[in-house]
Scaffold this motif. Structure first.
Motif, PDB file in Angstrom:
ATOM      1  N   ALA A 237       0.950  -1.276   0.024  1.00 12.09           N
ATOM      2  CA  ALA A 237       0.065   0.062  -0.151  1.00 12.09           C
ATOM      3  C   ALA A 237       0.882   1.159  -0.021  1.00 12.09           C
ATOM      4  O   ALA A 237       2.288   1.353   1.041  1.00 12.09           O
ATOM      5  N   GLU A 238       0.546   2.352  -0.372  1.00  9.07           N
ATOM      6  CA  GLU A 238       0.859   3.530  -1.078  1.00  9.07           C
ATOM      7  C   GLU A 238       0.966   4.987   0.724  1.00  9.07           C
ATOM      8  O   GLU A 238       2.224   5.241   0.843  1.00  9.07           O
ATOM      9  N   SER A 239      -0.193   4.367   1.412  1.00 11.37           N
ATOM     10  CA  SER A 239       0.276   4.884   2.182  1.00 11.37           C
ATOM     11  C   SER A 239      -0.694   4.462   3.065  1.00 11.37           C
ATOM     12  O   SER A 239      -1.989   3.448   2.657  1.00 11.37           O
ATOM     13  N   LEU A 240      -1.515   4.925   4.527  1.00 13.70           N
ATOM     14  CA  LEU A 240      -2.833   4.883   5.107  1.00 13.70           C
ATOM     15  C   LEU A 240      -3.774   5.934   4.629  1.00 13.70           C
ATOM     16  O   LEU A 240      -3.309   6.974   4.623  1.00 13.70           O
ATOM     17  N   ASN A 241      -4.882   5.376   5.359  1.00  9.99           N
ATOM     18  CA  ASN A 241      -5.826   6.472   4.817  1.00  9.99           C
ATOM     19  C   ASN A 241      -5.771   7.843   6.810  1.00  9.99           C
ATOM     20  O   ASN A 241      -5.104   6.744   7.582  1.00  9.99           O
ATOM     21  N   ALA A 243      -7.016   8.680   8.602  1.00 12.06           N
ATOM     22  CA  ALA A 243      -8.245   8.604   9.759  1.00 12.06           C
ATOM     23  C   ALA A 243      -7.247   7.453  10.638  1.00 12.06           C
ATOM     24  O   ALA A 243      -7.421   7.412  11.760  1.00 12.06           O
ATOM     25  N   ILE A 244      -7.077   6.302   9.228  1.00 13.60           N
ATOM     26  CA  ILE A 244      -6.701   5.217  10.543  1.00 13.60           C
ATOM     27  C   ILE A 244      -5.126   5.543  10.427  1.00 13.60           C
ATOM     28  O   ILE A 244      -4.818   5.035  12.106  1.00 13.60           O
TER      29      ILE A 244
ATOM     30  N   THR B 126     -10.972   0.359   3.359  1.00 16.29           N
ATOM     31  CA  THR B 126     -10.435   0.744   3.983  1.00 16.29           C
ATOM     32  C   THR B 126      -9.442  -0.130   4.978  1.00 16.29           C
ATOM     33  O   THR B 126      -8.662  -0.471   4.973  1.00 16.29           O
ATOM     34  N   ARG B 129      -7.195  -1.934   2.524  1.00 17.02           N
ATOM     35  CA  ARG B 129      -5.859  -0.963   2.258  1.00 17.02           C
ATOM     36  C   ARG B 129      -5.182  -0.731   3.623  1.00 17.02           C
ATOM     37  O   ARG B 129      -3.739  -1.149   3.659  1.00 17.02           O
ATOM     38  N   ASP B 132      -3.632  -3.853   3.897  1.00 14.88           N
ATOM     39  CA  ASP B 132      -2.377  -4.777   3.137  1.00 14.88           C
ATOM     40  C   ASP B 132      -0.724  -3.933   3.767  1.00 14.88           C
ATOM     41  O   ASP B 132      -0.047  -4.496   3.728  1.00 14.88           O
ATOM     42  N   ALA B 133      -1.311  -1.945   4.037  1.00 10.63           N
ATOM     43  CA  ALA B 133       0.302  -1.733   4.318  1.00 10.63           C
ATOM     44  C   ALA B 133       0.287  -2.105   5.722  1.00 10.63           C
ATOM     45  O   ALA B 133       1.239  -2.462   5.943  1.00 10.63           O
ATOM     46  N   SER B 160      -5.202  -1.908  -2.970  1.00  8.64           N
ATOM     47  CA  SER B 160      -4.876  -2.633  -2.454  1.00  8.64           C
ATOM     48  C   SER B 160      -4.872  -5.115  -2.635  1.00  8.64           C
ATOM     49  O   SER B 160      -4.829  -5.413  -2.676  1.00  8.64           O
ATOM     50  N   HIS B 163      -2.900  -6.173  -3.902  1.00  6.07           N
ATOM     51  CA  HIS B 163      -1.529  -6.962  -3.097  1.00  6.07           C
ATOM     52  C   HIS B 163      -1.362  -7.890  -2.673  1.00  6.07           C
ATOM     53  O   HIS B 163      -0.442  -7.835  -1.765  1.00  6.07           O
ATOM     54  N   ILE B 244     -11.384   2.010  12.548  1.00  6.91           N
ATOM     55  CA  ILE B 244      -9.973   2.265  13.301  1.00  6.91           C
ATOM     56  C   ILE B 244      -9.373   1.348  14.055  1.00  6.91           C
ATOM     57  O   ILE B 244      -7.974   1.497  14.516  1.00  6.91           O
TER      58      ILE B 244
END
Lengths: 257, 257
Positions: A237-241, A243-244, B126, B129, B132-133, B160, B163, B244
């Protein structure tokens, strides 16, 4: 009790206008949609201007309408119109915007979350709700951040605006006040050279900045922080949301979590 | 290149139908909206059925259209129609749904996130994603969870799905397979008597279940876990948003974060 069935009614028009920032600023009020939020507002002693409910909802709630608050029975059509959604629960309140303001010097008490140009209302609301759960003292919304009392933000906050301070502010002033008080202020960056958030000891008094969904926090603020923190990404993943990311940082940095 | 300007065109009708689960299942394809997702799909070697773009977007992207993939120039109107939004970027692809299936016995490799009746598409996307991260191997969507290839889920996944594994499954079977392999499976509960997530040592092979936004995870699954974990709430918020909570748990439990 007055019964309102037309979307052309002057009160209905005024309530619908609270969906816009202009409408809220002119009236100094905002709208709560749903029983949970109305109950939270009663518990918090919010200043009520009106309670509006469909026939069925009003039958249930009428005994709980606070003394002196005007109550209106509204049609399903009116409920949909002021909610801006097709399936509202059917109970609303119009309450005052918070009047309390905080000077940035107040920053010495507790942990503060600073929002730098967070645009998505759901992200703003979820960040406020999460800051509440993490025991933060307040959330400061910098310029360019979605308005705290927009309908989608209010929905996502789930009443947390009654539990912690939610205010607009100049983030540079807040960062400066934190520095003046010798308190740490952490930025967040998608940069492997930044410090891992795991390497920061939890504490009770600090500031945490999270930034725009696409661009991250402003370079100007990043220069003024005690440290800029990075959440290591293990997958592709390139980034996180945002808020996460904010939730992970808040629960890691705040002592007690 | 064929130019399509009418929403009544048979291809446009078929693309618009991919917004529904029925449409996707009949065609075994789904829609990607935006350049980032199209590029991720190319990188991942996805099976393309078509690339559609407005005149301007097609001018930029045409040299990158994979060999043998039909390309269509579409009007702004058609772009809005198949996107289901008013401000699409103007580039789309129709690609095959993933064909690979995993037996629950595959669970011995890596960390797996199990979604029990997560209804909000944004939350599902989310969570994928974030998994994935956090370096998870895959996400299993149990019955009652929003469909992984619905437009709002695809938007929130941000690619994601290319991935890590994203699949439907019977969560009871997955939990049983984890137990058979002597691997831990953690539930999550809003229950102060549950175990604090802080008390679990990070590891590389485990299952984590997160549950429905209102009801939490099912009691039946909660009985079968190694432990049910709790995120201590410090403020007055009643709960955390499920994405979250999932993010905090995933980054805390997975070794390396």
């Amino acid at each position: 009790m007055e019964r309102i069935i037309s979307n052309q009614n002057a009160r209905v028009k005024a309530w619908a206008k609270l969906a816009t920032k202009k409408g809220r600023q002119e009236n100094h009020t905002y709208l709560l949609d749903g029983l949970h939020l109305v109950e939270e507002a009663v518990k918090a002693g919010a200043k009520f201007h009106a309670i509006m409910a469909t026939e069925k909802q009003m039958a249930d709630y009428l005994p709980n309408v606070p003394h002196g608050v005007p109550a209106f029975e509204i049609s399903e059509e009116v409920a949909k119109h002021i909610a801006g959604t097709n399936t509202p629960q059917g109970i609303f309140a119009e309450i005052s915007l918070p009047e309390k303001t905080f000077d940035p010097s107040y920053v010495h008490d507790g942990a503060w979350l600073l929002l730098d140009k967070i645009q998505d209302p759901g992200n703003v609301g979820t960040l406020v709700r999460t800051a509440d759960a993490a025991g933060f003292k307040g959330v400061v919304l910098g310029a360019g951040t979605a308005d705290a009392f927009a309908p989608k933000v209010v929905r996502a906050m789930q009443g947390s605006q009654f539990h912690l301070e939610v205010l607009n502010g100049d983030l540079s002033e807040w960062v400066a006040a934190l520095a003046t008080n010798n308190l740490p202020v952490y930025g967040s960056q998608l940069n492997e050279k930044a410090k891992s958030y795991r390497d920061v000891e939890p504490s009770t008094q600090f500031g945490l900045i999270v930034g725009n969904e696409g661009q991250g926090m402003s370079a100007e603020l990043a220069e003024k922080t005690t440290a800029n923190l990075y959440i290591p990404i293990q997958g592709q993943a390139e980034s996180l949301n945002v808020a996460i990311a904010g939730g992970i940082l808040m629960f890691s940095l705040a002592l007690g979590n």
